[in-house]
Enzyme design. Sequence first.
Site, short mmCIF file in Angstrom:
data_model
loop_
_atom_site.label_atom_id
_atom_site.label_comp_id
_atom_site.label_asym_id
_atom_site.label_seq_id
_atom_site.Cartn_x
_atom_site.Cartn_y
_atom_site.Cartn_z
N SER A 187 -6.45 -18.87 -2.55
CA SER A 187 -6.65 -19.94 -3.54
C SER A 187 -7.98 -20.62 -3.26
CB SER A 187 -5.52 -20.97 -3.46
OG SER A 187 -5.83 -22.11 -4.25
N TYR A 200 0.19 -25.97 1.27
CA TYR A 200 -0.24 -24.87 0.41
C TYR A 200 -1.63 -24.38 0.80
CZ TYR A 200 -1.52 -22.30 -3.81
OH TYR A 200 -1.94 -21.34 -4.69
#
Length: 323
Positions: A187, A200
């Site tokens: 990401s 995350y």
Amino acid sequence: MDLTEIFFTSLGAAVTVYYGAKMLLSCRMLFPKVFFPLPKAFFTSMGEWAVVTGASEGIGRAYAFELAEQGMNVVIMSRTKAALDQVAKKISETTGQRVKVIVADFMKENVFRELQDQLKDLNIGVLVNNVGMLPNVVPCEFLQSADLDQTITKLINCNVKTMTKMCRIILPGMENRRKGVIVNISSGVASVPFPLYTLYAASKVFVERFSQALQAEYKDKGIIIQSVSPFGVSTRMAGYQETNIVTLSPEEFVKSSLQYIRAGEKTHGSICHMILGWLLRSIPPQVLYSEFMMHSLQDYVRKKMARKAAISAKHATFRKKEN
């Protein structure tokens, strides 16, 4: 000219050459089709099958479709059988390729022995580790996460353990054949330490570092291992944001990212996301981590979610009146 002057002149020239070469190498990313061309049968030359985790929707679904369009049979994995069956039917009807459905909940502990049994007889040329979870829709501080202990376990199982175990299952076959491609979806938030998305973002840093180190180990064995770090892609995880110059549809992003397969062990997958990564790394930490920035991010996401909920309610009311 004395030795000190010679030293600093030589050092300045070396630094100039180094950064000039680095800039030229970076410019190659603007023209992937020119600098990283792929033969027409590149993916099918790697093997007969592609395996995609988290393939029932979003980026995973787009990878499954695109690889099938490239002539590969695909194994699609997710925890929702009904959604997988729909995707399998559409891929089969659209491309004519074979599709194997495997239902697996990657948030759970012991799913990999059965997966290994189901995959052992396939000639797998491409693995896309896409499955992942976001702990909270609205970003929050670490201790504010609901059911924190369970969230930690589920996130590590889904975002970290699954990628590692899938590589463990599939990499030996690629090593034996001395060819293969592994794409691990990271990401853009892994570019810097990212408050409010702490768990995350940290899990996606693991994806990047694992992929980079694994590529160093297996590059000479003919295997391409790459982490891909997207920013905005219009998926459920991102609240289905409207597409624009920086928020791409899953299909647009996947087509772009596959052009960078031979561009190195780490890529953002598109030119616009590469620029966003550079901008994010350029922001001074005292600005990025200020309370104002963090509160602004939370307010932005809340407003987006409220707007989405209002639109959904409006559509539901309209459909009810029609009936």
